[in-house]
Design a protein around this motif. Sequence first.
Motif, PDB file in Angstrom:
ATOM      1  N   ALA A 138       0.835  -1.203   0.000  1.00  0.00           N
ATOM      2  CA  ALA A 138       0.000   0.000   0.000  1.00  0.00           C
ATOM      3  C   ALA A 138       0.871   1.255   0.000  1.00  0.00           C
ATOM      4  O   ALA A 138       0.587   2.213  -0.727  1.00  0.00           O
ATOM      5  CB  ALA A 138      -0.939  -0.010   1.204  1.00  0.00           C
TER       6      ALA A 138
ATOM      7  N   ILE B 110       0.856   4.208  -2.837  1.00  0.00           N
ATOM      8  CA  ILE B 110       0.492   5.571  -2.424  1.00  0.00           C
ATOM      9  C   ILE B 110       1.642   6.536  -2.663  1.00  0.00           C
ATOM     10  O   ILE B 110       1.430   7.658  -3.136  1.00  0.00           O
ATOM     11  CB  ILE B 110       0.019   5.576  -0.961  1.00  0.00           C
TER      12      ILE B 110
ATOM     13  N   SER C 145      -5.376   0.991  -2.129  1.00  0.00           N
ATOM     14  CA  SER C 145      -4.264   1.935  -2.234  1.00  0.00           C
ATOM     15  C   SER C 145      -4.237   2.656  -3.570  1.00  0.00           C
ATOM     16  O   SER C 145      -3.831   3.806  -3.635  1.00  0.00           O
ATOM     17  CB  SER C 145      -2.918   1.275  -2.003  1.00  0.00           C
TER      18      SER C 145
END
Length: 126
Positions: A11, A15, A56
């Motif tokens: 994630a 991101i 994400s």
Amino acid sequence: MEVFIYQIVIAALIIISGYSGKKAKVITTIIIALFTITHIFMPWLMILQFITIAISFSVASYIANKKDEQKKLKMLNSSVNSINEPMGLMGIFGILFLLFAIIAMLYSFASFLGYVTGWFDVDDWF
């Protein structure tokens, strides 16, 4: 516990790539999805990982859209063209992640090739 740490790292990578822009976010997501398809064989873990990737990706899309809006606003308010700005820290992270992903995929391909053909033993590399 290791599974959840792994999901947090995935994630975070997606991101962080969202800060670099839409193209970096898409490339990172595709690489991670390909890694998931080729390396995870337990259905529950694959489902968990794809849920992590989807969440994400949506967070990174939100970040990239906000960043684009800020760029447009900045461009309207100043006469300086945003293309002339330096790449910045997030662009460097995106490049480093891309290099790491390419190396990991090459290592995985070599491992697979060595396993299938028996030509060499990859365990002695490191």
